[in-house]
Write a protein that holds these residues in place. Structure first.
Motif, PDB file in Angstrom:
ATOM      1  N   UNK A  37       0.830  -1.204   0.000  1.00 40.57           N
ATOM      2  CA  UNK A  37       0.000   0.000   0.000  1.00 40.57           C
ATOM      3  C   UNK A  37       0.866   1.256   0.000  1.00 40.57           C
ATOM      4  N   UNK A  38       1.961   1.238   0.754  1.00 43.14           N
ATOM      5  CA  UNK A  38       2.859   2.383   0.784  1.00 43.14           C
ATOM      6  C   UNK A  38       3.517   2.593  -0.572  1.00 43.14           C
ATOM      7  N   UNK A  39       3.935   1.511  -1.222  1.00 45.20           N
ATOM      8  CA  UNK A  39       4.542   1.633  -2.549  1.00 45.20           C
ATOM      9  C   UNK A  39       3.543   2.144  -3.589  1.00 45.20           C
ATOM     10  N   UNK A  40       2.325   1.660  -3.525  1.00 45.14           N
ATOM     11  CA  UNK A  40       1.295   2.136  -4.454  1.00 45.14           C
ATOM     12  C   UNK A  40       1.057   3.631  -4.240  1.00 45.14           C
ATOM     13  N   UNK A  41       1.008   4.057  -2.980  1.00 49.10           N
ATOM     14  CA  UNK A  41       0.822   5.476  -2.676  1.00 49.10           C
ATOM     15  C   UNK A  41       2.009   6.302  -3.166  1.00 49.10           C
ATOM     16  N   UNK A  42       3.229   5.816  -2.964  1.00 46.64           N
ATOM     17  CA  UNK A  42       4.412   6.539  -3.438  1.00 46.64           C
ATOM     18  C   UNK A  42       4.414   6.673  -4.956  1.00 46.64           C
ATOM     19  N   UNK A  43       4.096   5.595  -5.654  1.00 49.47           N
ATOM     20  CA  UNK A  43       4.040   5.665  -7.119  1.00 49.47           C
ATOM     21  C   UNK A  43       2.950   6.625  -7.584  1.00 49.47           C
ATOM     22  N   UNK A  44       1.787   6.597  -6.930  1.00 48.70           N
ATOM     23  CA  UNK A  44       0.698   7.494  -7.319  1.00 48.70           C
ATOM     24  C   UNK A  44       1.101   8.959  -7.110  1.00 48.70           C
ATOM     25  N   UNK A  45       1.715   9.256  -5.974  1.00 46.88           N
ATOM     26  CA  UNK A  45       2.154  10.632  -5.701  1.00 46.88           C
ATOM     27  C   UNK A  45       3.236  11.043  -6.691  1.00 46.88           C
ATOM     28  N   UNK A  46       4.165  10.133  -6.980  1.00 43.59           N
ATOM     29  CA  UNK A  46       5.251  10.456  -7.907  1.00 43.59           C
ATOM     30  C   UNK A  46       4.713  10.770  -9.301  1.00 43.59           C
TER      31      UNK A  46
END
Length: 110
Positions: free
Chosen positions: A4-13
């Motif tokens: 979930x953290x990686x998905x959020x980081x990719x979405x923000x990026x």
């Protein structure tokens, strides 16, 4: 939780990259920033740099990186993030040779 953290980081990026590239190419910024940002292309370049830093951290979170390399890349990304932040701050200031007045916004008489 890590996924979930990686998905959020990719979405923000990718959001930062899309908004930054849009600002650089078209001089468009969010409506709530239109009055503050006097140089939208510079703001977009800084926001794009910030998106690159977030994307780097999203990718590194998925990989196993040597600690020495990670330390160097962390210093580089810190400098990049600070450079992007500096560009965004400078984009809100009047440049040399420009008139000191702010541009007229919506609802103000010209």
């Amino acid at each position: 939780m890590l996924i979930a953290l990686n998905v959020l980081l990719f979405a923000v990026a990718f959001f930062c990259l899309a908004v930054g590239v849009t600002a650089v190419t078209t001089s468009w910024v969010f409506p709530w920033l239109a009055r503050k940002v006097l140089r939208p292309r510079l703001w977009g370049a800084g926001y794009t740099l910030f998106g690159v830093v977030v994307l780097y951290h999203a990718v590194v979170a998925l990989m196993d990186v040597d600690p020495a390399v990670s330390m160097v890349l962390t210093a580089v990304t810190t400098a990049t993030a600070l450079g992007g932040l500096g560009m965004m701050i400078l984009s809100q200031r009047v440049g040399q040779g420009a008139p000191p007045s702010l541009p007229a916004g919506p609802g103000t008489p010209e």
